[in-house]
Design an enzyme around this catalytic site. Structure first.
Site, short mmCIF file in Angstrom:
data_model
loop_
_atom_site.label_atom_id
_atom_site.label_comp_id
_atom_site.label_asym_id
_atom_site.label_seq_id
_atom_site.Cartn_x
_atom_site.Cartn_y
_atom_site.Cartn_z
CG LEU A 138 5.30 6.33 -1.14
CD1 LEU A 138 5.21 7.85 -1.33
CD2 LEU A 138 5.99 5.68 -2.34
CD1 TRP A 141 0.46 -0.89 3.72
CD2 TRP A 141 0.53 -2.68 5.06
NE1 TRP A 141 -0.82 -1.35 3.85
CE2 TRP A 141 -0.81 -2.46 4.67
CE3 TRP A 141 0.81 -3.75 5.91
CZ2 TRP A 141 -1.86 -3.26 5.11
CZ3 TRP A 141 -0.24 -4.55 6.34
CH2 TRP A 141 -1.55 -4.31 5.93
CB ILE A 142 6.76 1.66 7.78
CG1 ILE A 142 5.68 2.65 7.34
CG2 ILE A 142 8.17 2.23 7.63
CD1 ILE A 142 5.67 2.97 5.85
CB THR A 143 10.19 -2.75 5.80
OG1 THR A 143 9.19 -3.39 5.01
CG2 THR A 143 11.26 -3.77 6.18
CD GLU A 158 11.21 -1.68 -2.45
OE1 GLU A 158 11.79 -1.22 -3.44
OE2 GLU A 158 11.80 -2.11 -1.44
CB THR A 166 1.08 -4.83 -6.96
OG1 THR A 166 0.55 -3.93 -7.95
CG2 THR A 166 0.66 -4.37 -5.56
#
Length: 420
Positions: free
Chosen positions: A161, A192-194, A399, A401
């Site tokens: 996203l 920032w993709i886990t 997810e 702030t």
């Protein structure tokens, strides 16, 4: 005309009926009050965290190494498809079970917790919720089920996203998807993709009609081995270092139109509903870090002696422990409330945001106080306090702030008052 007494009795009957209905949806205040299936999840995850995760967390963190064996064991325990129905290879458990499991797993290792959270909340949930039977068969069942044997590939998913330039502005997606016959061609970068380096598929959000702004965003399922799909360098993070974080780069990625998740233009709705449930998972992760910090501080306080007695006897230390446990327990109650409301099919957007906000702030508070209790020993890697401190910080950022959570909560409050 009805008398006031008759109206009172009718009102009383209505209130009693509502109370009975609420009593069937129990509010759980302690682990001892949980239903048997939830207690079993709690005990199983706690044992696994103590025996398999906590002893290895330091090494995984230091080496920045993905804990493959631990994730395989999570899958064997049914935790990598905990909320997916039995029909699609999952465990079919509820949101409360997920929150409980996330706390205990994260207490053992926060990196393992975020890997589990991103996979369950962000990848599996939206496909299980909005996907077609064919999509579920291809992109849910193999990911929610344990590998068939030791040689089988571990199937992990991710969620695309955020972008390099939009951060919290989820409606400003610059990634595009253009329909070309029976295919969509996707171009853009997600940041920032886990689980980026381990994922076999990603849920990706892209603009299909720029003129409609956020209503022109659609969701897609993108296999990561599709030509044109690549990864950026792994981010060198201060915490949760055993999980990979990187950019997803898509250059003329061509996927079948059947990989569209939901309908065209539903992407923003899918993303927001996914994040609502995901915040329960992050709250659970934050609670786990808080609990690990409390464990570390309390044990050290009982062993460390100063002025001829354990520092646990000192008021200053007792005050810290009291505040730590109080903040953790208050956040846990908010988290369990959000989970039970989700399970009951009630609106839980505000409650999930409150849980995530309170739990993430409790996590950073407890980690900070644990370092204070340990003093100099809290500042070196010989003790886990410094790792908890580094791991906790991210929970107030990803997810949504803490500032975004305040907007969600306040917006819902004002909406309620405007409708009166």
């Amino acid at each position: 005309m009805l008398s006031s007494r008759m109206l009172f009795h009718r009102s009383k009957s209505t209130m009693i009926g509502a109370a009975r209905k609420r009593s069937q949806q129990r509010t759980f205040l302690t682990h001892a009050q949980l239903k048997e299936e939830h207690q079993m999840i709690y005990e199983m995850c706690r044992k696994f965290a103590d025996e398999e995760l906590a002893p290895n967390a330091k090494k995984w963190d230091k080496d920045h190494s993905f804990p493959t064996d631990a994730i395989r064991q999570l899958s064997d325990l049914g935790l990598m498809g905990i909320n997916v129905s039995d029909d699609n290879g999952g465990s079919g458990l509820d949101a409360l079970a997920y929150a409980i499991a996330m706390e205990e797993i994260s207490r053992g290792c926060a990196s393992v917790g975020v890997i589990m959270s991103a996979h369950n909340s962000l990848y599996l949930w939206p496909i299980d919720k909005y996907g077609t039977p064919e999509q579920k068969e291809q992109f849910v069942t193999p990911y929610a089920s344990p590998p068939s044997d030791d040689s089988a590939k571990l199937m992990v998913g991710c969620f695309g996203l955020s972008e390099p330039g939009n951060g919290s502005d989820a409606g400003a997606a610059s990634t595009t998807a253009k329909l070309d016959g029976d295919f969509y061609i996707i171009n853009g970068t997600k940041a920032w993709i886990t689980n980026a380096y381990e994922a076999s598929a990603a849920v990706v959000f892209a603009t299909t009609d720029k003129s409609l702004k956020h209503k022109g965003i659609s969701a897609f399922i993108v296999p990561t081995d599709t030509p044109g799909f690549s990864l950026g360098a792994k981010e060198d993070k201060i915490g949760i270092r055993a999980s990979s974080t990187a950019n997803l780069i898509m250059e003329d990625v061509r996927i079948p139109s059947s990989y569209l998740l939901g309908k065209p233009g539903e992407g923003f709705k899918i993303a927001m509903s996914t994040l609502d449930g995901g915040r329960i998972g992050v709250a659970g992760q934050a609670l786990g870090i808080a609990s690990a910090s409390i464990d570390c501080a309390a044990k050290y306080a009982l062993e460390r002696k100063a002025f001829g007695k354990p520092i646990a006897d000192l008021y200053a230390i007792q005050s810290k422990l009291s505040k730590m446990v109080s903040s953790r327990d208050a956040a846990r109650l908010l988290t369990w409330r959000a989970a039970t409301m989700k399970d009951a099919g009630e609106k839980f957007v505000r409650e999930a945001a409150m849980a995530k906000l309170a739990a993430s702030e409790a996590s950073t508070f407890c980690a900070h106080q644990a370092m204070q209790v340990l003093g100099g020993m809290g500042y070196v890697s010989d003790m886990p306090a410094e790792r908890h401190y580094r791991d906790a910080r991210i929970t107030e950022i990803y997810e949504g702030t803490s500032e975004i959570q305040h907007l969600v909560i306040a917006g819902d409050i004002l909406k309620e008052y405007k409708s009166k």
